[in-house]
Write a protein that holds these residues in place. Sequence first.
Motif, PDB file in Angstrom:
ATOM      1  N   ALA A  21       0.835  -1.207   0.000  1.00 11.68           N
ATOM      2  CA  ALA A  21       0.000   0.000   0.000  1.00 11.68           C
ATOM      3  C   ALA A  21       0.868   1.254   0.000  1.00 11.68           C
ATOM      4  O   ALA A  21       0.586   2.210  -0.740  1.00 11.68           O
ATOM      5  CB  ALA A  21      -0.930  -0.003   1.202  1.00 11.68           C
ATOM      6  N   LEU A  34      -7.979  -1.141  -4.239  1.00 14.75           N
ATOM      7  CA  LEU A  34      -7.547  -2.114  -3.237  1.00 14.75           C
ATOM      8  C   LEU A  34      -7.156  -3.440  -3.869  1.00 14.75           C
ATOM      9  O   LEU A  34      -6.253  -4.119  -3.377  1.00 14.75           O
ATOM     10  CB  LEU A  34      -8.636  -2.331  -2.191  1.00 14.75           C
ATOM     11  CG  LEU A  34      -8.683  -1.293  -1.073  1.00 14.75           C
ATOM     12  CD1 LEU A  34      -9.820  -1.591  -0.112  1.00 14.75           C
ATOM     13  CD2 LEU A  34      -7.385  -1.222  -0.330  1.00 14.75           C
ATOM     14  N   ASP A  35      -7.819  -3.825  -4.938  1.00 14.25           N
ATOM     15  CA  ASP A  35      -7.443  -5.068  -5.620  1.00 14.25           C
ATOM     16  C   ASP A  35      -6.002  -5.009  -6.134  1.00 14.25           C
ATOM     17  O   ASP A  35      -5.296  -6.012  -6.126  1.00 14.25           O
ATOM     18  CB  ASP A  35      -8.397  -5.351  -6.783  1.00 14.25           C
ATOM     19  CG  ASP A  35      -9.771  -5.780  -6.316  1.00 14.25           C
ATOM     20  OD1 ASP A  35      -9.900  -6.201  -5.141  1.00 14.25           O
ATOM     21  OD2 ASP A  35     -10.723  -5.697  -7.114  1.00 14.25           O
ATOM     22  N   ILE A  37      -3.575  -3.257  -4.736  1.00 10.47           N
ATOM     23  CA  ILE A  37      -2.722  -3.389  -3.555  1.00 10.47           C
ATOM     24  C   ILE A  37      -2.626  -4.856  -3.149  1.00 10.47           C
ATOM     25  O   ILE A  37      -1.542  -5.354  -2.837  1.00 10.47           O
ATOM     26  CB  ILE A  37      -3.241  -2.507  -2.408  1.00 10.47           C
ATOM     27  CG1 ILE A  37      -3.084  -1.033  -2.800  1.00 10.47           C
ATOM     28  CG2 ILE A  37      -2.515  -2.814  -1.097  1.00 10.47           C
ATOM     29  CD1 ILE A  37      -3.788  -0.054  -1.891  1.00 10.47           C
ATOM     30  N   ALA A  45      -8.008 -10.087  -1.935  1.00 11.31           N
ATOM     31  CA  ALA A  45      -8.675  -8.872  -1.473  1.00 11.31           C
ATOM     32  C   ALA A  45      -9.267  -9.057  -0.076  1.00 11.31           C
ATOM     33  O   ALA A  45      -9.272  -8.124   0.735  1.00 11.31           O
ATOM     34  CB  ALA A  45      -9.762  -8.456  -2.459  1.00 11.31           C
ATOM     35  N   VAL A  48      -6.816  -8.193   2.580  1.00 12.97           N
ATOM     36  CA  VAL A  48      -6.680  -6.743   2.751  1.00 12.97           C
ATOM     37  C   VAL A  48      -7.814  -6.226   3.626  1.00 12.97           C
ATOM     38  O   VAL A  48      -7.600  -5.505   4.602  1.00 12.97           O
ATOM     39  CB  VAL A  48      -6.665  -6.008   1.393  1.00 12.97           C
ATOM     40  CG1 VAL A  48      -6.654  -4.492   1.599  1.00 12.97           C
ATOM     41  CG2 VAL A  48      -5.481  -6.443   0.545  1.00 12.97           C
ATOM     42  N   TYR A  49      -9.053  -6.632   3.305  1.00 18.63           N
ATOM     43  CA  TYR A  49     -10.221  -6.151   4.055  1.00 18.63           C
ATOM     44  C   TYR A  49     -10.243  -6.659   5.498  1.00 18.63           C
ATOM     45  O   TYR A  49     -10.781  -5.986   6.377  1.00 18.63           O
ATOM     46  CB  TYR A  49     -11.514  -6.530   3.341  1.00 18.63           C
ATOM     47  CG  TYR A  49     -11.788  -5.661   2.147  1.00 18.63           C
ATOM     48  CD1 TYR A  49     -12.149  -4.327   2.304  1.00 18.63           C
ATOM     49  CD2 TYR A  49     -11.679  -6.171   0.858  1.00 18.63           C
ATOM     50  CE1 TYR A  49     -12.387  -3.521   1.208  1.00 18.63           C
ATOM     51  CE2 TYR A  49     -11.923  -5.374  -0.246  1.00 18.63           C
ATOM     52  CZ  TYR A  49     -12.279  -4.042  -0.066  1.00 18.63           C
ATOM     53  OH  TYR A  49     -12.520  -3.244  -1.151  1.00 18.63           O
ATOM     54  N   THR A  54     -11.480  -0.441   5.177  1.00 15.80           N
ATOM     55  CA  THR A  54     -11.729   0.504   4.083  1.00 15.80           C
ATOM     56  C   THR A  54     -10.392   0.937   3.485  1.00 15.80           C
ATOM     57  O   THR A  54      -9.334   0.803   4.121  1.00 15.80           O
ATOM     58  CB  THR A  54     -12.461   1.769   4.584  1.00 15.80           C
ATOM     59  OG1 THR A  54     -11.588   2.469   5.497  1.00 15.80           O
ATOM     60  CG2 THR A  54     -13.781   1.434   5.264  1.00 15.80           C
ATOM     61  N   LYS A  55     -10.468   1.480   2.298  1.00 19.60           N
ATOM     62  CA  LYS A  55      -9.254   2.005   1.680  1.00 19.60           C
ATOM     63  C   LYS A  55      -8.715   3.175   2.509  1.00 19.60           C
ATOM     64  O   LYS A  55      -7.501   3.345   2.647  1.00 19.60           O
ATOM     65  CB  LYS A  55      -9.516   2.447   0.249  1.00 19.60           C
ATOM     66  CG  LYS A  55      -8.246   2.934  -0.408  1.00 19.60           C
ATOM     67  CD  LYS A  55      -8.265   3.168  -1.897  1.00 19.60           C
ATOM     68  CE  LYS A  55      -9.494   3.632  -2.521  1.00 19.60           C
ATOM     69  NZ  LYS A  55      -9.315   3.977  -3.931  1.00 19.60           N
ATOM     70  N   LEU A  58      -6.613   1.876   5.310  1.00 15.80           N
ATOM     71  CA  LEU A  58      -5.317   1.435   4.803  1.00 15.80           C
ATOM     72  C   LEU A  58      -4.436   2.640   4.482  1.00 15.80           C
ATOM     73  O   LEU A  58      -3.250   2.672   4.819  1.00 15.80           O
ATOM     74  CB  LEU A  58      -5.502   0.551   3.566  1.00 15.80           C
ATOM     75  CG  LEU A  58      -4.243   0.046   2.886  1.00 15.80           C
ATOM     76  CD1 LEU A  58      -3.337  -0.700   3.858  1.00 15.80           C
ATOM     77  CD2 LEU A  58      -4.626  -0.856   1.712  1.00 15.80           C
TER      78      LEU A  58
END
Length: 184
Positions: A21, A34-35, A37, A45, A48-49, A54-55, A58
């Motif tokens: 990120a 986000l995908d 990242i 994904a 990440v979540y 949320t983006k 991050l």
Amino acid sequence: MSDRPLRADARRNRERVLAAAQEAFAAEGISVPLDEIARRAGVGAGTVYRHFPTKEALFEAAILDQVARVAARAEELATAEDPGPAFFEYLEMLVLQGGVKRDLADALRSQGTDYTRTVSQSLRIALGELLSRAQQAGAVRPGISIDDLLTIIKGFFSAVHEAGDDPGLRERTFAVISDGLRAR
């Protein structure tokens, strides 16, 4: 997320996501998906979540680390024997880094979220101290406020990011800004 410590594999995944990120946000700003990242981190994904719901969460984690380093450099320079060169060294580092790394520019331009207020406040305090000392030493023209300076920096970021790939633009623009700030 709970208060339990993360398992070793989950901690490694979180660190990989955060590193990816930081790299992605620096290159592309907050608009990076986000995908992308997740792809850069080599995770799905969902991973990440799981760590960052949320983006924005991050982005906050990624930028706060960078701001801490930038603020630490200001603290080092705040005790410099000659405040003028210290101010201009810091300003150059800040604007040239923000001119290349879109995440810092995005954080300063963003409004309304808690982390952007924290970022802005951290940089405001650090830069304000250096500005005040440089003005007292006669190196920076009087009458320039911290708000004036932050507006100039934000404008610089916008201009160089919109201008594209002119390799000398950042340096030329910074030279004009620094000349305009110097006391005569």
